[in-house]
Motif scaffolding. Structure first.
Motif, mmCIF file in Angstrom:
data_model
loop_
_atom_site.group_PDB
_atom_site.id
_atom_site.type_symbol
_atom_site.label_atom_id
_atom_site.label_comp_id
_atom_site.label_asym_id
_atom_site.label_seq_id
_atom_site.Cartn_x
_atom_site.Cartn_y
_atom_site.Cartn_z
ATOM 1 N N MET A 68 2.957 3.149 21.826
ATOM 2 C CA MET A 68 2.631 4.215 20.918
ATOM 3 C C MET A 68 1.609 3.698 19.895
ATOM 4 S SD MET A 68 4.763 6.339 18.285
ATOM 5 C CE MET A 68 6.086 6.699 18.130
ATOM 6 N N ILE A 69 0.531 4.428 19.730
ATOM 7 C CA ILE A 69 -0.517 4.045 18.791
ATOM 8 C C ILE A 69 -0.269 4.764 17.477
ATOM 9 C CG2 ILE A 69 -2.981 4.111 18.336
ATOM 10 C CD1 ILE A 69 -3.412 4.033 21.347
ATOM 11 N N LYS A 70 -0.248 3.993 16.422
ATOM 12 C CA LYS A 70 -0.019 4.558 15.103
ATOM 13 C C LYS A 70 -1.336 5.070 14.535
ATOM 14 C CE LYS A 70 2.889 3.534 11.261
ATOM 15 N NZ LYS A 70 3.641 2.547 10.551
ATOM 16 N N LYS A 71 -1.314 6.285 14.011
ATOM 17 C CA LYS A 71 -2.519 6.878 13.454
ATOM 18 C C LYS A 71 -2.845 6.242 12.105
ATOM 19 C CE LYS A 71 -4.603 11.267 12.285
ATOM 20 N NZ LYS A 71 -4.437 12.689 12.139
ATOM 21 N N SER A 72 -4.113 5.903 11.924
ATOM 22 C CA SER A 72 -4.571 5.308 10.677
ATOM 23 C C SER A 72 -4.862 6.414 9.676
ATOM 24 C CB SER A 72 -5.825 4.486 10.932
ATOM 25 O OG SER A 72 -6.287 3.938 9.748
ATOM 26 N N THR A 73 -4.262 6.309 8.498
ATOM 27 C CA THR A 73 -4.487 7.303 7.462
ATOM 28 C C THR A 73 -5.299 6.682 6.331
ATOM 29 O OG1 THR A 73 -2.464 6.729 6.292
ATOM 30 C CG2 THR A 73 -2.296 8.437 7.983
ATOM 31 N N ASN A 74 -5.757 7.508 5.421
ATOM 32 C CA ASN A 74 -6.502 6.995 4.280
ATOM 33 C C ASN A 74 -5.668 5.997 3.489
ATOM 34 O OD1 ASN A 74 -8.758 8.488 4.829
ATOM 35 N ND2 ASN A 74 -8.207 10.160 3.471
ATOM 36 N N ARG A 75 -4.383 6.279 3.356
ATOM 37 C CA ARG A 75 -3.502 5.407 2.583
ATOM 38 C C ARG A 75 -3.352 4.035 3.238
ATOM 39 N NH1 ARG A 75 0.686 7.206 -1.040
ATOM 40 N NH2 ARG A 75 1.833 5.397 -1.706
ATOM 41 N N THR A 76 -3.170 4.009 4.549
ATOM 42 C CA THR A 76 -3.024 2.717 5.225
ATOM 43 C C THR A 76 -4.338 1.937 5.213
ATOM 44 O OG1 THR A 76 -3.470 3.697 7.391
ATOM 45 C CG2 THR A 76 -1.161 3.496 6.726
ATOM 46 N N ARG A 77 -5.457 2.619 5.329
ATOM 47 C CA ARG A 77 -6.748 1.930 5.271
ATOM 48 C C ARG A 77 -6.974 1.339 3.883
ATOM 49 N NH1 ARG A 77 -8.620 6.365 8.718
ATOM 50 N NH2 ARG A 77 -9.155 7.498 6.832
ATOM 51 N N ARG A 78 -6.636 2.092 2.832
ATOM 52 C CA ARG A 78 -6.796 1.571 1.474
ATOM 53 C C ARG A 78 -5.868 0.387 1.245
ATOM 54 N NH1 ARG A 78 -5.028 1.156 -3.633
ATOM 55 N NH2 ARG A 78 -3.054 2.145 -3.259
ATOM 56 N N THR A 79 -4.653 0.465 1.761
ATOM 57 C CA THR A 79 -3.702 -0.633 1.615
ATOM 58 C C THR A 79 -4.234 -1.895 2.284
ATOM 59 O OG1 THR A 79 -1.876 0.936 1.572
ATOM 60 C CG2 THR A 79 -1.319 -1.356 2.011
ATOM 61 N N ARG A 80 -4.832 -1.748 3.466
ATOM 62 C CA ARG A 80 -5.412 -2.900 4.145
ATOM 63 C C ARG A 80 -6.550 -3.511 3.346
ATOM 64 N NH1 ARG A 80 -6.866 -0.531 9.294
ATOM 65 N NH2 ARG A 80 -4.959 0.599 9.550
ATOM 66 N N ARG A 81 -7.417 -2.644 2.799
ATOM 67 C CA ARG A 81 -8.524 -3.138 1.971
ATOM 68 C C ARG A 81 -7.983 -3.831 0.721
ATOM 69 N NH1 ARG A 81 -10.836 1.961 3.198
ATOM 70 N NH2 ARG A 81 -10.206 2.704 1.140
ATOM 71 N N HIS A 82 -6.924 -3.270 0.138
ATOM 72 C CA HIS A 82 -6.335 -3.846 -1.067
ATOM 73 C C HIS A 82 -5.773 -5.240 -0.785
ATOM 74 C CE1 HIS A 82 -4.530 -4.085 -4.959
ATOM 75 N NE2 HIS A 82 -3.307 -4.094 -4.489
ATOM 76 N N ILE A 83 -5.141 -5.422 0.333
ATOM 77 C CA ILE A 83 -4.596 -6.733 0.703
ATOM 78 C C ILE A 83 -5.724 -7.749 0.863
ATOM 79 C CG2 ILE A 83 -3.427 -7.996 2.554
ATOM 80 C CD1 ILE A 83 -1.668 -5.440 2.904
ATOM 81 N N LYS A 84 -6.847 -7.330 1.454
ATOM 82 C CA LYS A 84 -7.999 -8.224 1.603
ATOM 83 C C LYS A 84 -8.564 -8.627 0.241
ATOM 84 C CE LYS A 84 -9.767 -6.528 5.997
ATOM 85 N NZ LYS A 84 -10.900 -5.854 6.623
ATOM 86 N N VAL A 85 -8.698 -7.651 -0.646
ATOM 87 C CA VAL A 85 -9.229 -7.936 -1.983
ATOM 88 C C VAL A 85 -8.296 -8.873 -2.728
ATOM 89 C CG1 VAL A 85 -9.750 -6.908 -4.234
ATOM 90 C CG2 VAL A 85 -10.561 -5.808 -2.156
ATOM 91 N N ARG A 86 -6.996 -8.650 -2.648
ATOM 92 C CA ARG A 86 -6.029 -9.481 -3.356
ATOM 93 C C ARG A 86 -5.999 -10.899 -2.820
ATOM 94 N NH1 ARG A 86 -4.402 -10.644 -6.749
ATOM 95 N NH2 ARG A 86 -2.179 -10.687 -6.714
ATOM 96 N N GLY A 87 -6.433 -11.091 -1.565
ATOM 97 C CA GLY A 87 -6.516 -12.439 -1.023
ATOM 98 C C GLY A 87 -7.604 -13.251 -1.689
ATOM 99 N N ARG A 88 -8.619 -12.580 -2.234
ATOM 100 C CA ARG A 88 -9.753 -13.256 -2.849
ATOM 101 C C ARG A 88 -9.701 -13.268 -4.372
ATOM 102 N NH1 ARG A 88 -13.449 -9.439 -0.498
ATOM 103 N NH2 ARG A 88 -12.381 -9.155 1.454
ATOM 104 N N VAL A 89 -9.091 -12.252 -4.980
ATOM 105 C CA VAL A 89 -9.125 -12.090 -6.433
ATOM 106 C C VAL A 89 -7.830 -12.624 -7.024
ATOM 107 C CG1 VAL A 89 -9.253 -10.413 -8.302
ATOM 108 C CG2 VAL A 89 -10.620 -10.087 -6.250
ATOM 109 N N ARG A 90 -7.974 -13.536 -7.993
ATOM 110 C CA ARG A 90 -6.824 -14.135 -8.654
ATOM 111 C C ARG A 90 -7.059 -14.132 -10.153
ATOM 112 N NH1 ARG A 90 -2.207 -13.934 -6.918
ATOM 113 N NH2 ARG A 90 -1.666 -15.356 -5.307
#
Length: 117
Positions: free
Chosen positions: A1-23
């Motif tokens: 089953m493929i999970k549909k990507s929503t705006n919220r999940t895409r933003r959450t993924r971007r947020h995790i990437k940003v938090r990996g770099r910003v301290r």
């Protein structure tokens, strides 16, 4: 089953990437932005101790609307409060949002108040 990507999940993924770099540190804490349909919120966090130093949101400003001018006022209020604590420099965490519109207006307002990032 493929999970549909929503705006919220895409933003959450971007947020995790940003938090990996910003301290945030004690000398340069992190400015975090959250925007909703009703308001804009911002806070300054020291990631070393895990404490929120300063916060500001749109509901604290009388007669402010959730638009560019309101976001700019929130940034100015946040910057003024940070200056009182002696915070002059910070790093900006856009929380996965694009750097335009209300997010950019908040950052510009904080810069006008004297924060450097």
């Amino acid at each position: 089953m493929i999970k549909k990507s929503t705006n919220r999940t895409r933003r959450t993924r971007r947020h995790i990437k940003v938090r990996g770099r910003v301290r945030g540190t004690a000398e340069r804490p992190r400015i975090v932005v959250f925007r909703s349909l009703l308001a804009v919120y911002a806070q300054i966090i020291d990631d070393v101790t895990g404490k929120t130093l300063v916060q500001a949101n749109l509901s604290e400003i009388k007669k402010a609307k959730n638009n560019l001018a309101g976001a700019s006022e929130v940034g100015k209020l946040l910057g003024e409060r940070a200056q009182k604590l002696g915070v002059k420099q910070a790093v900006f965490d856009r929380s996965g949002y694009k750097y335009h519109g209300r997010v950019k207006a908040l950052a510009d307002g904080a810069r006008e108040a004297g924060l450097i990032f």
